[in-house]
Design an enzyme around this catalytic site. Structure first.
Site, short mmCIF file in Angstrom:
data_model
loop_
_atom_site.label_atom_id
_atom_site.label_comp_id
_atom_site.label_asym_id
_atom_site.label_seq_id
_atom_site.Cartn_x
_atom_site.Cartn_y
_atom_site.Cartn_z
CG HIS A 126 -0.16 -0.01 2.52
ND1 HIS A 126 0.32 1.34 3.07
CD2 HIS A 126 0.29 -0.97 3.21
CE1 HIS A 126 1.07 0.96 4.19
NE2 HIS A 126 1.06 -0.30 4.36
CG HIS A 135 12.79 -3.71 -14.10
ND1 HIS A 135 13.75 -4.53 -15.07
CD2 HIS A 135 11.84 -4.87 -13.97
CE1 HIS A 135 13.24 -5.78 -15.17
NE2 HIS A 135 12.25 -5.98 -14.41
C1 LIG Z 1 24.37 -5.24 -8.01
C2 LIG Z 1 24.50 -5.60 -9.62
C3 LIG Z 1 23.94 -4.46 -10.43
C4 LIG Z 1 26.30 -5.26 -9.54
O1 LIG Z 1 26.77 -5.71 -10.75
P1 LIG Z 1 28.07 -5.24 -11.09
O2 LIG Z 1 28.32 -3.81 -10.92
O3 LIG Z 1 28.47 -6.01 -12.44
O4 LIG Z 1 29.04 -5.76 -9.79
P2 LIG Z 1 30.11 -7.04 -9.70
O5 LIG Z 1 29.54 -8.14 -10.29
O6 LIG Z 1 31.38 -6.39 -10.38
O7 LIG Z 1 30.17 -6.95 -8.13
C5 LIG Z 1 30.82 -6.08 -7.20
C6 LIG Z 1 30.77 -6.69 -5.67
O8 LIG Z 1 29.32 -6.66 -5.19
C7 LIG Z 1 29.04 -7.92 -4.88
N1 LIG Z 1 27.61 -8.37 -5.32
C8 LIG Z 1 27.36 -7.98 -6.97
N2 LIG Z 1 25.94 -8.21 -6.71
C9 LIG Z 1 25.49 -8.51 -5.62
C10 LIG Z 1 24.22 -9.10 -4.89
N3 LIG Z 1 23.17 -8.94 -5.83
N4 LIG Z 1 24.12 -9.31 -3.73
C11 LIG Z 1 25.47 -9.15 -3.06
N5 LIG Z 1 26.49 -8.77 -3.34
C12 LIG Z 1 26.60 -8.57 -4.76
C13 LIG Z 1 30.00 -8.86 -5.66
O9 LIG Z 1 30.19 -10.11 -5.02
C14 LIG Z 1 31.24 -8.16 -5.62
O10 LIG Z 1 31.80 -8.23 -4.56
P3 LIG Z 1 33.69 -8.15 -4.14
O11 LIG Z 1 33.85 -6.59 -4.33
O12 LIG Z 1 33.62 -8.21 -2.86
O13 LIG Z 1 34.08 -9.10 -4.96
C15 LIG Z 1 24.25 -7.28 -9.87
O14 LIG Z 1 25.08 -7.95 -9.25
C16 LIG Z 1 22.78 -7.46 -9.70
O15 LIG Z 1 22.41 -8.11 -8.56
N6 LIG Z 1 22.01 -6.95 -10.47
C17 LIG Z 1 20.59 -7.28 -10.51
C18 LIG Z 1 20.27 -8.35 -11.72
C19 LIG Z 1 18.76 -8.77 -11.70
O16 LIG Z 1 18.10 -8.59 -10.85
N7 LIG Z 1 18.22 -8.95 -13.01
C20 LIG Z 1 16.66 -9.27 -13.13
C21 LIG Z 1 16.41 -8.87 -14.54
S1 LIG Z 1 14.70 -9.15 -14.70
#
Ligand SMILES: CC(C)(COP(=O)(O)OP(=O)(O)OC[C@H]1O[C@@H](n2cnc3c(N)ncnc32)[C@H](O)[C@@H]1OP(=O)(O)O)[C@@H](O)C(=O)NCCC(=O)NCCS
Length: 201
Positions: A126, A135
Site C-alpha cells: 500500500h 523496473h
Molecule cells: C548489483 C549488481 C547490479 C552489481 O553488478 P556489477 O556492477 O556488475 O557488480 P560486480 O558483479 O562487479 O560485483 C561487485 C561486488 O558486489 C558484489 N555483489 C554483486 N551483486 C551482488 C548481490 N546481488 N548481492 C550481494 N553482493 C553482490 C560482488 O560479489 C562483488 O563483491 P566484491 O567486490 O567483494 O568481490 C548485480 O550483481 C545485480 O544484482 N543485478 C541485478 C540483476 C537482476 O536482478 N536482474 C533481473 C532482471 S529481470
C-alpha cells in the site's frame, strides 16, 4: 498495435497481449539482423512498419534508460499490459506504457508511473510510489510507503522495508534487503543493503 524491442521481455509482453486477446501485428527493432521474432515480422523503423501516428505500442525493452529515450521520441500511443493473473487494487494509478506481469500484486493507493515494469510475482504494498521508468524485478517485495525514484532498477528477489525512499537511477542488487534510504544513482546490494561502489558508506 506494435511492440518496440524484439527481446525476451518483448516475448513476455506478447504473451500478455495474447492472453488479453489484443493483436500485436509486428515488432520494431533497430537491429537489422533480426527479421522475425516470436512468430512476428520485425521492422527496423517505424516508417518501414508503416506505423500510423497514434498507433498503440509498448516499449518492450528492459533498459530503463532506453525506454525513457524512446518514449520521448515516438509519436505513438503507449498502452498498458496487465496480465490477467495480476491483482491490482481498484485505487491503484498506473501510467501509460507500463507492464504488469503474471501474479504481481499491487495494493491500495499505489501510484506507478509511465513505462514501468512490474515483473512476475512482484509485490508492491500500500501507498508505494514508483516514478517513471522504474523496473521492479521478479519476486521483489516492496513494503508499504516505499518510494522508488525515476529509472531505478530493483533487482530480482530484493525486499525493501516500509517507508524506505530509493532515489532515481539507482540499482538495487538481486536479493538485497534494503533497510534504509538509497541515494540517487547508488548501487546497493546485500543484507543489509550497502553501497557497493562506495564501500566506505
Ligand atoms: C548489483 C549488481 C547490479 C552489481 O553488478 P556489477 O556492477 O556488475 O557488480 P560486480 O558483479 O562487479 O560485483 C561487485 C561486488 O558486489 C558484489 N555483489 C554483486 N551483486 C551482488 C548481490 N546481488 N548481492 C550481494 N553482493 C553482490 C560482488 O560479489 C562483488 O563483491 P566484491 O567486490 O567483494 O568481490 C548485480 O550483481 C545485480 O544484482 N543485478 C541485478 C540483476 C537482476 O536482478 N536482474 C533481473 C532482471 S529481470
Amino acid at each position: 498495435m506494435l511492440l518496440y524491442g524484439a527481446s525476451g521481455h518483448g516475448k513476455v509482453i506478447l504473451d500478455i497481449m495474447s492472453s488479453l486477446s489484443v493483436k500485436v501485428r509486428c515488432f520494431v527493432d533497430d537491429n537489422p539482423d533480426i527479421q522475425n521474432f516470436a512468430g512476428l515480422i520485425v521492422h527496423h523503423t517505424l516508417t518501414e512498419a508503416q506505423a500510423l501516428e497514434g498507433e498503440d505500442y509498448i516499449i518492450s525493452i528492459g533498459s530503463n534508460a532506453v525506454r525513457k529515450r524512446l518514449a520521448g521520441q515516438l509519436r505513438l500511443t503507449a498502452v498498458l499490459a496487465i496480465h490477467p493473473s495480476a491483482v491490482l487494487s481498484p485505487s491503484v494509478k498506473v501510467g501509460e506504457g507500463t507492464v504488469v506481469m503474471a501474479n504481481a500484486s499491487v495494493n491500495s493507493d499505489v501510484i506507478i508511473g509511465r513505462h514501468c515494469i512490474i515483473n512476475t510475482n512482484a509485490s508492491v504494498d500500500h501507498d508505494c510510489i514508483l516514478e517513471d521508468y522504474v523496473h521492479v524485478s521478479p519476486n521483489v517485495a516492496l513494503a508499504g510507503n516505499v518510494t522508488v525514484g525515476e529509472g531505478t532498477h530493483v533487482g530480482i528477489g530484493a525486499c525493501v522495508l516500509q517507508g524506505v525512499r530509493i532515489g532515481s537511477w539507482a540499482t538495487v542488487g538481486a536479493g538485497a534487503v534494503v533497510i534504509r534510504d538509497v541515494p540517487d544513482k547508488a548501487v546497493v546490494a546485500g543484507n543489509p543493503a550497502r553501497d557497493i561502489r562506495n564501500k566506505d558508506l
